[in-house]
Design a protein around this motif. Structure first.
Motif, short mmCIF file in Angstrom:
data_model
loop_
_atom_site.label_atom_id
_atom_site.label_comp_id
_atom_site.label_asym_id
_atom_site.label_seq_id
_atom_site.Cartn_x
_atom_site.Cartn_y
_atom_site.Cartn_z
N GLY A 57 0.88 -0.97 -0.06
CA GLY A 57 -0.06 -0.19 0.14
C GLY A 57 0.83 1.18 0.02
O GLY A 57 0.79 2.31 -0.84
N LEU A 58 1.74 1.28 0.92
CA LEU A 58 2.76 2.55 0.92
C LEU A 58 3.50 2.49 -0.36
O LEU A 58 4.03 3.74 -0.47
CB LEU A 58 3.50 2.48 2.22
N GLY A 59 3.87 1.47 -0.95
CA GLY A 59 4.83 1.55 -2.09
C GLY A 59 3.95 2.29 -3.16
O GLY A 59 4.69 2.84 -4.34
N ARG A 60 2.63 2.52 -3.09
CA ARG A 60 1.97 2.99 -4.28
C ARG A 60 1.66 4.56 -3.81
O ARG A 60 0.92 5.34 -4.61
CB ARG A 60 0.56 2.42 -4.59
N VAL A 61 2.25 5.05 -2.64
CA VAL A 61 2.03 6.49 -2.33
C VAL A 61 2.85 7.31 -3.30
O VAL A 61 3.95 6.95 -3.71
CB VAL A 61 2.47 6.70 -0.92
N GLU A 63 4.80 9.98 -3.30
CA GLU A 63 5.90 10.42 -2.79
C GLU A 63 6.87 9.00 -3.05
O GLU A 63 8.05 9.37 -3.51
CB GLU A 63 6.23 10.76 -1.23
N VAL A 64 6.60 8.12 -2.63
CA VAL A 64 7.42 6.98 -3.08
C VAL A 64 7.42 6.44 -4.47
O VAL A 64 8.54 6.07 -4.97
CB VAL A 64 6.54 5.65 -2.29
N PRO A 82 -4.91 -0.73 -1.81
CA PRO A 82 -5.01 0.59 -1.69
C PRO A 82 -4.18 1.44 -0.45
O PRO A 82 -3.64 0.76 0.48
CB PRO A 82 -6.46 0.65 -1.11
N PRO A 83 -3.47 2.55 -0.83
CA PRO A 83 -2.84 2.97 0.29
C PRO A 83 -3.36 3.21 1.49
O PRO A 83 -2.54 3.01 2.71
CB PRO A 83 -2.65 4.60 -0.44
N VAL A 84 -4.75 3.45 1.79
CA VAL A 84 -5.16 3.50 3.19
C VAL A 84 -5.06 2.41 3.49
O VAL A 84 -4.76 2.04 4.96
CB VAL A 84 -6.53 3.99 2.92
N GLY A 86 -2.49 0.12 3.23
CA GLY A 86 -1.28 0.01 3.72
C GLY A 86 -0.76 0.71 4.73
O GLY A 86 -0.25 0.45 5.92
N VAL A 87 -1.54 1.97 5.26
CA VAL A 87 -1.19 2.57 6.33
C VAL A 87 -2.02 1.93 7.45
O VAL A 87 -1.53 1.89 8.62
CB VAL A 87 -2.12 4.21 6.09
#
Length: 298
Positions: A57-61, A63-64, A82-84, A86-87
């Motif tokens: 999830g965070l890998g698709r944010v 900034e990343v 989904p990023p959410v 991942g968080v």
């Protein structure tokens, strides 16, 4: 990865439901080993599943993605997380690690507090505390000791004292404190495993009960000693110790009054199959995570 990672996170729930039922069809020693393996695999599945979801999830944010500059087509072809989500996974992982840190700190503090007891004069491996409250527990470490209060020893005839000592020596000989440590760590990482940990603790006590009954060559004597100790007064001992009167004493007395339990091969096979299936899911998720990190050039 998208489907397998959720199956991996579901595995601890399934194992927590099936594990206790399987344990009832196994001899106590086999039940303890099976439950220990189950709770360990469940904890690993929980942690690794959350790690993979957090990474996916965070890998698709934004900034990343801007920093790693992956191939858009390759990234789009991977299973989306989904990023959410991942968080959320990262937050749950952080909570688990915080609980683990507290568990390790509390356990080390209790072990240090018991160092003074271990240093007391002993008759062989037995330390007798001048305390009228009936209590007895195994104290692992170097040197390993059995601790019993004068109240406990005076409450039992000599033959039943032999049962108590054999029970605690079984805990020390089989290093049951390592099993309980696995249960505590797993429960800290995933609170849903609390039931499995309790079943593991009970299986360890049953294992020591059966060893004690074999040592004195009498299941009836072992049951009577446990019942008499329980009637003398409830006790728990230190949290890090393996206490004689902890964990469902009535059920243990009833079990000792019955025939010695045997392991059903079908139950052992099912337990091994569930653990193996979870291990395969771990391998698949790990492989998928590796491919995802390659796309991100990490």
């Amino acid at each position: 990865m998208y489907l397998t990672v959720y199956l991996l996170l579901l595995a601890p729930v399934v194992l927590a439901v099936v594990g206790p039922r399987l344990a009832r069809q196994l001899a106590p020693a086999a039940a303890a080993r099976t439950l220990a393996a189950t709770v360990l695999v469940s904890a690993v599945a929980t942690v690794w599943g959350l790690v993979v979801l957090a990474a996916g999830g965070l890998g698709r944010v934004g900034e990343v993605v801007a920093r790693t500059r992956p191939d858009p087509a390759a990234l789009a072809a991977t299973d989306p997380v989904p990023p959410v989500l991942g968080v959320l996974a990262a937050g749950l992982l952080a909570c688990g690690l915080a609980r683990l840190t507290y568990t390790v700190w509390r356990r080390r503090r209790e072990v240090r507090a018991l160092a003074a007891v271990r240093a007391l004069p002993a008759a062989g491996d037995l330390i007798v505390l001048a305390d009228a409250h009936p209590d007895a527990y195994a104290l692992p470490g170097r040197p390993a000791r059995i601790v019993a209060t004068s109240g406990m020893l005076s409450a039992l005839p000599s033959a039943e004292r032999a049962v108590l000592l054999a029970h605690e020596r079984a805990h020390l000989a089989h290093r049951h404190h390592r099993y309980t440590a696995v249960g505590e760590v797993a429960c800290a990482l995933n609170p849903l495993l609390r039931g499995l940990r309790d079943q593991l603790d009970f299986a360890l006590e049953r294992w020591a009960d059966e060893d004690a009954a074999e040592a004195v060559a009498s299941r009836w004597l072992a049951a009577r000693a446990l019942a008499r100790a329980a009637l003398a007064g409830t006790a728990g001992g230190p949290a890090t110790a393996l206490a004689y009167l902890r964990h469902r004493v009535t059920a243990r007395v009833h079990a000792l009054q019955d025939t010695r339990p045997e392991t059903r091969p079908s139950a052992a096979l099912l337990a091994a199959t569930l653990v193996a299936a979870t291990a395969l899911a771990l391998a698949d998720v790990t492989s998928a995570l590796g491919r995802f990190l390659e796309i991100l050039h990490i």
